[in-house]
Design an enzyme around this catalytic site. Structure first.
Site, PDB file in Angstrom:
ATOM      1  N   ASP A   9      27.861  43.443  53.298  1.00  7.69           N
ATOM      2  CA  ASP A   9      28.012  42.083  52.768  1.00  7.69           C
ATOM      3  C   ASP A   9      28.877  41.223  53.682  1.00  7.69           C
ATOM      4  O   ASP A   9      29.493  41.711  54.632  1.00  7.69           O
ATOM      5  CB  ASP A   9      28.607  42.130  51.346  1.00  7.69           C
ATOM      6  CG  ASP A   9      29.873  42.996  51.254  1.00  7.69           C
ATOM      7  OD1 ASP A   9      30.401  43.419  52.301  1.00  7.69           O
ATOM      8  OD2 ASP A   9      30.327  43.245  50.134  1.00  7.69           O
ATOM      9  N   ASN A  35      36.127  46.283  39.084  1.00  8.02           N
ATOM     10  CA  ASN A  35      35.164  45.985  38.021  1.00  8.02           C
ATOM     11  C   ASN A  35      33.858  46.770  38.194  1.00  8.02           C
ATOM     12  O   ASN A  35      32.878  46.488  37.535  1.00  8.02           O
ATOM     13  CB  ASN A  35      34.882  44.477  37.965  1.00  8.02           C
ATOM     14  CG  ASN A  35      34.249  43.944  39.255  1.00  8.02           C
ATOM     15  OD1 ASN A  35      33.984  44.700  40.196  1.00  8.02           O
ATOM     16  ND2 ASN A  35      33.990  42.648  39.295  1.00  8.02           N
ATOM     17  N   HIS A  62      32.033  46.825  40.950  1.00  5.42           N
ATOM     18  CA  HIS A  62      31.059  46.244  41.875  1.00  5.42           C
ATOM     19  C   HIS A  62      30.868  47.129  43.104  1.00  5.42           C
ATOM     20  O   HIS A  62      31.739  47.906  43.485  1.00  5.42           O
ATOM     21  CB  HIS A  62      31.401  44.792  42.241  1.00  5.42           C
ATOM     22  CG  HIS A  62      32.525  44.610  43.205  1.00  5.42           C
ATOM     23  ND1 HIS A  62      33.173  43.416  43.352  1.00  5.42           N
ATOM     24  CD2 HIS A  62      33.137  45.466  44.072  1.00  5.42           C
ATOM     25  CE1 HIS A  62      34.109  43.550  44.275  1.00  5.42           C
ATOM     26  NE2 HIS A  62      34.111  44.778  44.727  1.00  5.42           N
ATOM     27  N   GLU A 116      28.062  42.222  41.587  1.00  2.26           N
ATOM     28  CA  GLU A 116      29.057  42.136  40.527  1.00  2.26           C
ATOM     29  C   GLU A 116      28.416  42.501  39.186  1.00  2.26           C
ATOM     30  O   GLU A 116      27.209  42.352  39.008  1.00  2.26           O
ATOM     31  CB  GLU A 116      29.582  40.690  40.438  1.00  2.26           C
ATOM     32  CG  GLU A 116      30.243  40.170  41.715  1.00  2.26           C
ATOM     33  CD  GLU A 116      31.698  40.590  41.859  1.00  2.26           C
ATOM     34  OE1 GLU A 116      32.092  41.645  41.322  1.00  2.26           O
ATOM     35  OE2 GLU A 116      32.449  39.864  42.518  1.00  2.26           O
TER      36      GLU A 116
HETATM   37  P1  PGA Z   1      39.110  47.609  48.298  1.00  4.16           P
HETATM   38  O1  PGA Z   1      37.766  46.916  47.835  1.00  4.16           O
HETATM   39  O2  PGA Z   1      38.699  48.718  49.220  1.00  4.16           O
HETATM   40  O3  PGA Z   1      39.886  46.540  49.038  1.00  4.16           O
HETATM   41  O4  PGA Z   1      39.788  48.108  47.076  1.00  4.16           O
HETATM   42  C1  PGA Z   1      36.723  47.729  47.388  1.00  4.16           C
HETATM   43  C2  PGA Z   1      35.599  46.861  46.925  1.00  4.16           C
HETATM   44  O5  PGA Z   1      35.856  45.757  46.426  1.00  4.16           O
HETATM   45  O6  PGA Z   1      34.435  47.289  47.051  1.00  4.16           O
END
Ligand code: PGA
Length: 242
Positions: A69, A138, A140, A145
């Site tokens: 992404d 969450n 995602h 999301e």
């Molecule tokens: P993070 O993000 O590694 O900074 O916790 C993970 C994500 O949002 O997929």
């Protein structure tokens, strides 16, 4: 075909475990296609891979990478862009041909068109041999999301308030976090031959628990990984709720 779990004592051990799985794929196939993720979780793993390259045990010269992404809109020179992150954390430290490192185009005039072109790139590079994932608090995956329905292919998406909040720590202020992103869809991600998903810290506990329950719910996109035959979760005790 349930998700395999590798429980590591701490972040350093997690990073080494993930790097060794990726390295094995790369050693077995010199021209492997790696699916890569950004965020704080895989930083240690990228450090391990770069070190293996430095000491000559891992060769990136024939590797192709595709990232999950990118924010939209954002310039690759912006130090918060995922292109910049990949250069900083991996590509600038290994013998990779940057023309074979792909990240969705955060500068495209037409974001929908950029997503269509990204799917064409994915088709042209062939199946991803190993996809590295993080997991949002969450649930995602990439920027897929939680929602009533999820997209199959690469698409433009709005970020949820919770993701904007979680990512604000990297920006000058919450208002500076882009509100949109281009992301592979869940179908795109599930096409990979093999998937590893990394999670550390208690903030990921609830999302990890829903995923490991084994069912499917669009309110936790990570749960869709239960559809895939070869997924390994690499995590610390806190992410398992211990
Ligand atoms: P993070 O993000 O590694 O900074 O916790 C993970 C994500 O949002 O997929």
């Amino acid at each position: 075909m349930s998700i395999k779990v590798i429980r590591c004592e701490n972040y350093a051990e997690m990073s080494r475990a993930a790097a060794s799985i990726v390295a094995k794929v790369m050693i077995e196939k010199k021209n492997a296609v790696l699916g890569l993720a950004t965020g704080s979780t895989p930083v240690g793993m990228y450090g391990e891979l770069a070190e293996m390259n430095r000491i000559g045990v891992l060769d990136f010269s024939d590797v192709t990478t595709v990232n999950l992404d990118e924010y939209y809109p954002i310039s690759p020179d912006n130090d918060q862009s995922y292109r910049y992150f990949m250069n900083e954390n991996l590509f600038d430290h290994v013998n990779i041909d940057k023309s074979r490192t792909y990240v969705p185009d955060g500068t495209a005039a037409d974001p929908d068109d950029a997503c269509r072109r990204y799917e064409e790139i994915l088709d042209s590079v062939g199946q991803v041999d190993i996809q590295v994932l993080g997991i949002g608090q969450n649930g995602h995956i990439g920027f897929n999301e939680p929602a009533e329905s999820l997209e199959v292919l690469t698409h433009v998406t709005g970020l949820t308030a919770s993701t904007i909040k979680a990512n604000a720590r990297f920006f000058a202020s919450e208002a500076d976090v882009p509100t949109k992103a281009l992301t592979m869809g869940m179908g795109t991600i599930l096409r990979a031959k093999k998937i590893i998903i990394m999670a550390n810290g208690a903030a990921k506990r609830d999302a990890v628990a829903v995923m490991l329950k084994g069912g499917l719910t669009t309110s936790c996109p990570a749960s869709l990984l239960n559809l895939h035959p070869d997924v390994t979760l690499i995590c610390d005790p806190a992410a398992l709720g211990e």
